[in-house]
Scaffold this motif. Structure first.
Motif, PDB file in Angstrom:
ATOM      1  N   ASP A 332       1.409  -1.336  -0.269  1.00  0.00           N
ATOM      2  CA  ASP A 332       0.007   0.398  -0.036  1.00  0.00           C
ATOM      3  C   ASP A 332       0.802   1.642   0.046  1.00  0.00           C
ATOM      4  O   ASP A 332       1.840   1.361   0.416  1.00  0.00           O
ATOM      5  CB  ASP A 332      -0.837  -0.086   1.469  1.00  0.00           C
ATOM      6  CG  ASP A 332      -1.284  -1.477   1.220  1.00  0.00           C
ATOM      7  OD1 ASP A 332      -2.758  -1.742  -0.236  1.00  0.00           O
ATOM      8  OD2 ASP A 332      -2.576  -1.336   2.389  1.00  0.00           O
ATOM      9  N   HIS A 333       0.686   2.016  -0.887  1.00  0.00           N
ATOM     10  CA  HIS A 333       1.494   3.597  -0.825  1.00  0.00           C
ATOM     11  C   HIS A 333       2.521   3.474  -0.782  1.00  0.00           C
ATOM     12  O   HIS A 333       3.376   4.087  -0.078  1.00  0.00           O
ATOM     13  CB  HIS A 333       1.011   4.575   0.233  1.00  0.00           C
ATOM     14  CG  HIS A 333      -0.934   4.417   0.018  1.00  0.00           C
ATOM     15  ND1 HIS A 333      -1.935   5.035  -0.273  1.00  0.00           N
ATOM     16  CD2 HIS A 333      -1.577   4.097   1.748  1.00  0.00           C
ATOM     17  CE1 HIS A 333      -2.942   5.156   0.337  1.00  0.00           C
ATOM     18  NE2 HIS A 333      -2.516   4.324   1.008  1.00  0.00           N
ATOM     19  N   THR A 415       1.901  -1.716   5.068  1.00  0.00           N
ATOM     20  CA  THR A 415       0.710  -2.469   4.741  1.00  0.00           C
ATOM     21  C   THR A 415       0.341  -2.476   3.663  1.00  0.00           C
ATOM     22  O   THR A 415       1.468  -2.490   2.410  1.00  0.00           O
ATOM     23  CB  THR A 415      -0.621  -1.734   5.194  1.00  0.00           C
ATOM     24  OG1 THR A 415      -0.903  -0.987   4.389  1.00  0.00           O
ATOM     25  CG2 THR A 415      -0.769  -1.100   6.600  1.00  0.00           C
ATOM     26  N   SER A 417      -2.416  -4.902   0.505  1.00  0.00           N
ATOM     27  CA  SER A 417      -3.408  -5.767   0.199  1.00  0.00           C
ATOM     28  C   SER A 417      -3.345  -7.041  -0.900  1.00  0.00           C
ATOM     29  O   SER A 417      -2.360  -6.715  -1.321  1.00  0.00           O
ATOM     30  CB  SER A 417      -4.108  -4.508  -0.540  1.00  0.00           C
ATOM     31  OG  SER A 417      -4.312  -2.827  -0.385  1.00  0.00           O
ATOM     32  N   LYS A 445      -8.019  -3.325  -2.053  1.00  0.00           N
ATOM     33  CA  LYS A 445      -7.720  -1.763  -1.660  1.00  0.00           C
ATOM     34  C   LYS A 445      -8.846  -0.561  -2.552  1.00  0.00           C
ATOM     35  O   LYS A 445      -9.018   0.268  -1.494  1.00  0.00           O
ATOM     36  CB  LYS A 445      -6.139  -1.486  -3.484  1.00  0.00           C
ATOM     37  CG  LYS A 445      -5.641  -2.510  -4.025  1.00  0.00           C
ATOM     38  CD  LYS A 445      -4.571  -1.963  -5.079  1.00  0.00           C
ATOM     39  CE  LYS A 445      -3.991  -1.422  -4.592  1.00  0.00           C
ATOM     40  NZ  LYS A 445      -2.505  -1.443  -3.427  1.00  0.00           N
ATOM     41  N   ARG A 446     -10.077  -0.911  -3.089  1.00  0.00           N
ATOM     42  CA  ARG A 446     -11.039  -0.466  -3.145  1.00  0.00           C
ATOM     43  C   ARG A 446     -11.427   0.010  -1.789  1.00  0.00           C
ATOM     44  O   ARG A 446     -12.054   1.027  -1.485  1.00  0.00           O
ATOM     45  CB  ARG A 446     -11.542  -0.804  -3.723  1.00  0.00           C
ATOM     46  CG  ARG A 446     -12.741  -0.129  -4.374  1.00  0.00           C
ATOM     47  CD  ARG A 446     -14.070  -0.890  -4.751  1.00  0.00           C
ATOM     48  NE  ARG A 446     -14.927  -1.660  -4.176  1.00  0.00           N
ATOM     49  CZ  ARG A 446     -15.079  -2.884  -4.410  1.00  0.00           C
ATOM     50  NH1 ARG A 446     -16.029  -3.021  -5.645  1.00  0.00           N
ATOM     51  NH2 ARG A 446     -15.369  -3.892  -4.159  1.00  0.00           N
ATOM     52  N   ASP A 447     -11.510  -0.584  -0.742  1.00  0.00           N
ATOM     53  CA  ASP A 447     -12.157  -1.060   0.613  1.00  0.00           C
ATOM     54  C   ASP A 447     -11.441  -0.729   1.118  1.00  0.00           C
ATOM     55  O   ASP A 447     -12.120  -0.891   2.774  1.00  0.00           O
ATOM     56  CB  ASP A 447     -12.788  -2.586   0.911  1.00  0.00           C
ATOM     57  CG  ASP A 447     -13.971  -3.339  -0.072  1.00  0.00           C
ATOM     58  OD1 ASP A 447     -14.245  -1.844  -1.173  1.00  0.00           O
ATOM     59  OD2 ASP A 447     -14.041  -4.383  -0.027  1.00  0.00           O
ATOM     60  N   GLY A 448     -10.089   0.001   0.919  1.00  0.00           N
ATOM     61  CA  GLY A 448      -9.292   1.165   2.688  1.00  0.00           C
ATOM     62  C   GLY A 448      -8.667   0.187   2.346  1.00  0.00           C
ATOM     63  O   GLY A 448      -7.618   0.581   3.298  1.00  0.00           O
ATOM     64  N   ARG A 449      -7.964  -1.169   1.970  1.00  0.00           N
ATOM     65  CA  ARG A 449      -6.352  -1.030   1.906  1.00  0.00           C
ATOM     66  C   ARG A 449      -6.386  -1.724   2.896  1.00  0.00           C
ATOM     67  O   ARG A 449      -7.313  -2.277   3.813  1.00  0.00           O
ATOM     68  CB  ARG A 449      -4.884   0.105   1.294  1.00  0.00           C
ATOM     69  CG  ARG A 449      -5.329   0.333   0.363  1.00  0.00           C
ATOM     70  CD  ARG A 449      -4.880   1.274   0.314  1.00  0.00           C
ATOM     71  NE  ARG A 449      -4.305   2.582  -1.171  1.00  0.00           N
ATOM     72  CZ  ARG A 449      -4.294   2.236  -2.176  1.00  0.00           C
ATOM     73  NH1 ARG A 449      -3.056   1.035  -2.427  1.00  0.00           N
ATOM     74  NH2 ARG A 449      -4.524   3.264  -3.257  1.00  0.00           N
ATOM     75  N   ASN A 450      -4.499  -2.620   3.375  1.00  0.00           N
ATOM     76  CA  ASN A 450      -4.441  -3.789   4.660  1.00  0.00           C
ATOM     77  C   ASN A 450      -5.540  -4.743   4.475  1.00  0.00           C
ATOM     78  O   ASN A 450      -5.743  -4.724   6.004  1.00  0.00           O
ATOM     79  CB  ASN A 450      -4.406  -2.614   5.557  1.00  0.00           C
ATOM     80  CG  ASN A 450      -3.984  -3.060   6.656  1.00  0.00           C
ATOM     81  OD1 ASN A 450      -2.970  -4.312   6.527  1.00  0.00           O
ATOM     82  ND2 ASN A 450      -4.012  -3.387   8.087  1.00  0.00           N
ATOM     83  N   LYS A 451      -6.016  -5.155   3.199  1.00  0.00           N
ATOM     84  CA  LYS A 451      -6.844  -5.971   3.830  1.00  0.00           C
ATOM     85  C   LYS A 451      -6.632  -7.275   2.758  1.00  0.00           C
ATOM     86  O   LYS A 451      -5.983  -7.529   1.936  1.00  0.00           O
ATOM     87  CB  LYS A 451      -8.407  -5.438   3.339  1.00  0.00           C
ATOM     88  CG  LYS A 451      -9.089  -4.986   3.789  1.00  0.00           C
ATOM     89  CD  LYS A 451     -10.255  -4.032   3.384  1.00  0.00           C
ATOM     90  CE  LYS A 451     -11.078  -2.394   4.508  1.00  0.00           C
ATOM     91  NZ  LYS A 451     -11.206  -3.153   5.684  1.00  0.00           N
TER      92      LYS A 451
END
Length: 457
Positions: A332-333, A415, A417, A445-451
């Motif tokens: 992420d990022h 983090t 995804s 990634k669309r739902d907030g990342r780190n998932k």
């Protein structure tokens, strides 16, 4: 085996005689009648071995050898010095000039062909090694230096099989300034020691009083772990039948009693140098293979390897009916890490990230870096539920422990995804499974990342 041999002698009869002997064994032969002519030929043509007479008017063989070894273009050409002089001082002078081997006039046919074949193999290995080193430099691999080339035969561990104490003592005395020589009088014990002791050469006396040295040589050649160990045999004058039998078995070289220390040293040096060349080439080959399939930064497999190996795993899964899952991971990022802290810190993060991936998967799982900050893990014998558990464990391993920046105690919170998909439909292909895992990653990634998101198909 073929090679191009340069015969150098100021006497035409000697040149023609050596040319006929070598041509009969299918070697290509060039001729020179003086030292300067030999140097010119070596400078402009491909020569694999130089057969060099010592006693020539003007420029003698020692000076020709010194000049050949001083020139980068010709320094790797093996030189066999041919002399009517049979004094140790002459051979020592030849060694100091850079000679690789010696032959004494009148030249014995067996000795001539054996020495030429040995050095032709050595030259072939040298050429290949230098070519690979040059290619490796172009690919970013470290090339072997000239000093390292010279040091390949400067030391080594030798097993001497000899049951006559006085003979063994003379051999050890000749070699011990340069090599570590271990003595074994019993061939059966020698055979047990060889596989695990790391020897560079075995010297076997064919004059053993209570055993057959040729049988030991045959046994060494028949074992996988000693098959390529160089063997030098010691024969008595006139033992041509046993000598030829030894060469037929696979013995690399021989020396005749009474042993000249300078000649023994030259033969040992050639065999150990050849063995070290082979080891070097094998290492280079392994490095080349690794470079072709591994990502150089993270040491994970690269995209090319993943594409071919995934197809193999997919076919095995289709035939066996066992599950196969794919995990696609994206940091992420990650762009902001590079933009804020620089690419050096970004590389540290990628290396640590790859380490955490390896720690949290099985040995049979395939972890790859697809490029940038995207990774793929292929998990054989793993259904969607277990693949999700693996992904969640990996996500926590990444998110819960900060990453080092390499700048004092500074740390970064990172983090990732992840998207998971599995092979479950007859029409599935590797490309379809990867696409579904990639779509699940997009959802994460669309739902907030780190998932972790599992593909619902």
């Amino acid at each position: 085996m073929t090679a191009r041999i340069l015969v150098v002698d100021d006497i035409d009869t000697n040149v023609k005689l050596l040319e006929a002997r070598l041509t009969a064994d299918y070697f290509e032969v060039a001729c020179a009648y003086s030292g300067p002519e030999a140097l010119q030929i070596c400078a402009r043509e491909r020569i694999d071995i130089v057969l060099l007479d010592v006693m020539m008017p003007g420029m003698d063989g020692f000076e020709v050898c010194r000049r050949l070894k001083a020139e980068p273009r010709s320094q790797h050409i093996p030189v066999i010095m041919i002399t009517a002089l049979d004094q140790p001082a002459d051979k020592l002078q030849g060694l100091e000039a850079g000679a690789d081997d010696f032959l004494t006039k009148p030249v014995d046919d067996v000795a001539l062909i054996t020495r030429v074949k040995n050095l032709a193999r050595l030259k072939m290995l040298t050429d290949e090694m230098l070519m690979r080193a040059s290619t490796g430099s172009q690919m970013g691999m470290s090339a072997i230096g000239e000093s390292e080339l010279q040091q390949l035969s400067d030391s080594g561990k030798i097993l001497l099989v000899e049951d006559r104490p006085s003979a063994a003592e003379r051999i050890i005395e000749a070699l011990k300034p340069h090599y570590n020589v271990e003595l074994e009088s019993d061939p059966s014990r020698a055979l047990l020691e060889l596989p695990d002791a790391g020897y560079d050469l075995m010297i076997v006396s064919l004059g053993l009083q209570h055993a057959d040295g040729l049988r030991l040589c045959s046994q060494v050649r028949s074992l996988d772990r000693t098959r390529h160990l160089p063997i030098l045999i010691i024969v008595e004058e006139g033992e041509n039948a046993r000598l030829l039998r030894g060469l037929d078995i696979g013995v690399n070289d021989y020396i005749t009693r009474p042993i000249d220390p300078a000649e023994l040293l030259a033969r040992v040096r050639t065999q150990i140098k050849r063995k070290r060349y082979v080891q070097y080439l094998r290492t280079r080959l392994e490095e080349s293979v690794e470079m072709a399939v591994l990502d150089p930064l993270t040491a994970l497999h690269n995209r090319r390897y993943m594409n071919s190996h995934l197809s193999t795993l997919f076919d095995e899964s289709a035939q066996s009916g066992r599950p196969l899952s794919v995990l696609v991971i994206d940091i992420d990022h990650f762009k902001s890490v590079n933009d804020t802290h620089g690419h050096d810190v970004g590389d540290l993060v990628l290396k640590d990230f790859a380490t955490r991936v390896r720690r949290n998967i099985r040995g049979i799982d395939l972890a790859c870096r697809m490029g940038g900050e995207e990774f793929v893990v292929v998990m054989p014998d793993t259904d969607i539920a277990n693949a999700y558990k693996v992904a969640e464990r990996l996500r926590l391993a990444i998110a819960e422990v900060p990453f080092s920046c390499g700048e004092g105690d500074s740390k970064l919170d990172i983090t990732a995804s992840m998207g998971v998909a599995t092979f479950e439909f007859p029409e599935d292909t590797p490309e379809i499974i990867l696409r579904r895992a990639d779509q699940a990653l997009y959802c994460a990634k669309r739902d907030g990342r780190n998932k972790v998101v599992a593909d619902a198909a």
